[in-house]
Design a protein around this motif. Structure first.
Motif, short mmCIF file in Angstrom:
data_model
loop_
_atom_site.label_atom_id
_atom_site.label_comp_id
_atom_site.label_asym_id
_atom_site.label_seq_id
_atom_site.Cartn_x
_atom_site.Cartn_y
_atom_site.Cartn_z
N ILE A 83 0.57 28.87 46.76
CA ILE A 83 0.65 27.41 46.84
C ILE A 83 0.28 26.98 48.26
O ILE A 83 0.65 27.64 49.23
CB ILE A 83 2.07 26.91 46.46
N ALA A 84 -0.44 25.90 48.37
CA ALA A 84 -0.74 25.33 49.69
C ALA A 84 -0.43 23.85 49.63
O ALA A 84 -0.72 23.18 48.63
CB ALA A 84 -2.21 25.54 50.05
N ALA A 85 0.23 23.34 50.67
CA ALA A 85 0.50 21.90 50.76
C ALA A 85 0.22 21.47 52.19
O ALA A 85 0.82 21.99 53.14
CB ALA A 85 1.95 21.62 50.38
N ILE A 86 -0.71 20.55 52.33
CA ILE A 86 -1.11 20.06 53.65
C ILE A 86 -0.96 18.55 53.66
O ILE A 86 -1.45 17.86 52.76
CB ILE A 86 -2.57 20.46 53.95
N HIS A 87 -0.23 18.03 54.65
CA HIS A 87 0.01 16.58 54.72
C HIS A 87 -0.48 16.07 56.06
O HIS A 87 -0.16 16.63 57.10
CB HIS A 87 1.51 16.30 54.58
N ARG A 88 -1.25 15.00 56.02
CA ARG A 88 -1.74 14.43 57.28
C ARG A 88 -0.77 13.37 57.80
O ARG A 88 -0.04 12.75 57.03
CB ARG A 88 -3.13 13.80 57.08
N VAL A 89 -0.80 13.16 59.11
CA VAL A 89 -0.03 12.09 59.75
C VAL A 89 -0.96 11.31 60.69
O VAL A 89 -2.08 11.73 60.96
CB VAL A 89 1.17 12.64 60.54
N GLY A 90 -0.45 10.19 61.17
CA GLY A 90 -1.28 9.33 62.03
C GLY A 90 -1.94 8.26 61.18
O GLY A 90 -1.53 8.01 60.04
N LYS A 91 -2.95 7.60 61.77
CA LYS A 91 -3.63 6.50 61.08
C LYS A 91 -4.72 7.02 60.16
O LYS A 91 -5.58 7.78 60.61
CB LYS A 91 -4.24 5.57 62.13
N ILE A 92 -4.68 6.59 58.91
CA ILE A 92 -5.68 7.04 57.93
C ILE A 92 -6.31 5.82 57.27
O ILE A 92 -5.62 4.94 56.76
CB ILE A 92 -5.02 7.95 56.87
N ALA A 93 -7.63 5.76 57.30
CA ALA A 93 -8.36 4.61 56.74
C ALA A 93 -8.52 4.78 55.24
O ALA A 93 -8.47 5.90 54.72
CB ALA A 93 -9.72 4.51 57.41
N PRO A 94 -8.73 3.67 54.52
CA PRO A 94 -8.95 3.75 53.08
C PRO A 94 -10.07 4.74 52.76
O PRO A 94 -11.09 4.78 53.45
CB PRO A 94 -9.35 2.32 52.70
N GLY A 95 -9.83 5.52 51.70
CA GLY A 95 -10.79 6.56 51.34
C GLY A 95 -10.48 7.90 51.96
O GLY A 95 -10.97 8.93 51.51
N GLY A 96 -9.66 7.87 53.01
CA GLY A 96 -9.33 9.12 53.70
C GLY A 96 -8.30 9.94 52.94
O GLY A 96 -7.55 9.43 52.11
N ASN A 97 -8.29 11.22 53.24
CA ASN A 97 -7.32 12.14 52.63
C ASN A 97 -5.94 11.97 53.25
O ASN A 97 -5.82 11.83 54.47
CB ASN A 97 -7.74 13.60 52.87
N ILE A 98 -4.90 12.01 52.41
CA ILE A 98 -3.53 12.00 52.92
C ILE A 98 -2.85 13.35 52.69
O ILE A 98 -2.25 13.91 53.59
CB ILE A 98 -2.69 10.88 52.26
N VAL A 99 -2.95 13.83 51.46
CA VAL A 99 -2.19 15.05 51.13
C VAL A 99 -3.01 15.94 50.20
O VAL A 99 -3.78 15.44 49.36
CB VAL A 99 -0.82 14.66 50.51
N LEU A 100 -2.82 17.24 50.37
CA LEU A 100 -3.48 18.23 49.51
C LEU A 100 -2.44 19.20 48.97
O LEU A 100 -1.61 19.70 49.73
CB LEU A 100 -4.52 19.02 50.33
#
Lengths: 157, 84
Positions: A83-100
């Motif tokens: 299993i892999a779980a990757i979560h982004r933080v900071g400012k994310i623009a529409p269309g951008g990835n947040i979580v995998l």
């Protein structure tokens, strides 16, 4: 866990973007027992043009620890091979990835359920918070938690 | 001394991300802690006004409001989570 080898659990919280295909390839490499991999990517919506960005805050340390606990529970419950779980933080623009979330299993049902389980728990138990920034330049408020997310989690208990 | 950390609108309303405080002996549970903090000033009272929605973590693990916080090194207070 096939052959007694612990299933890999990959957890990361990062500002930079991720590459879903590369993460999937990394998890599936060398796992000959796997017959299914489900890859889920959560994206930033523009909310009908209203939103210019989402800003994601997290609790460093606990965010990684909590996602790790959720992932290990999923491995156990659905006999996942990885299993892999990757979560982004900071400012994310529409269309951008947040979580995998990438779930690897011998058969498809376990892979779908594993990925879904991790997402449902991550949304309600992992310490992340979203703040809205609007297209007109104004700063919006914090996104409210949704009852529907609580219900989605409750279906697993 | 116990380290307290705050996130999202709890952090914004209290006006700081973390602090170290001496907790009175009578503060034994998460609920006790919220009630105690609310006596520290308007900003705390505002941030913690709706006690039931505040999430509490002790040493980076979720706890219920009626659970003990004895021996905690770090206690976090934050709103319901909205990641993913």
């Amino acid at each position: 866990m096939a052959g007694g080898v612990p299933a890999p659990v990959v957890v990361r919280v990062q500002r930079e973007d991720f590459d879903a295909a590369a993460e999937t390839a990394r998890l599936t490499a060398g796992s000959a027992a796997a017959g299914a991999v489900v890859t889920f990517t959560g994206l930033c919506r523009d909310e009908g043009g209203r939103l210019s960005a989402l800003e994601l805050e997290h609790y460093p340390g606990m965010a990684e620890a909590e996602i790790g606990r959720i992932c290990r529970t999923a491995v156990e419950r659905f006999s996942l091979l990885g299993i892999a779980a990757i979560h982004r933080v900071g400012k994310i623009a529409p269309g951008g990835n947040i979580v995998l979330v990438v779930a690897l299993a011998p058969h498809r049902h376990a892979a779908f359920d594993g990925a879904s389980f991790v997402m449902d728990y991550l949304k309600t138990s992992a310490p992340f918070w979203k703040k809205e920034h609007f297209a007109d330049g104004s700063q919006g408020g914090w996104v409210d938690a949704k009852d529907s997310d609580d219900r989605a989690r409750e279906k697993w208990s | 001394m116990t380290k307290l950390v705050y996130f999202a609108w709890v952090r914004e309303r209290i006006g700081k991300g973390e602090e170290e405080i001496d907790l009175p002996a009578a503060v034994k549970t998460g609920a006790d802690l919220l009630r105690h903090l609310k006596t520290r000033g308007e900003e705390y009272a505002h941030a913690l006004e709706h006690e039931k929605v505040i999430c509490i973590a002790v040493d980076q693990e979720h706890v219920e409001h009626d659970e003990t916080i004895a021996g905690a090194r770090e206690i976090a207070l934050f709103p319901p989570m909205t990641g993913g």
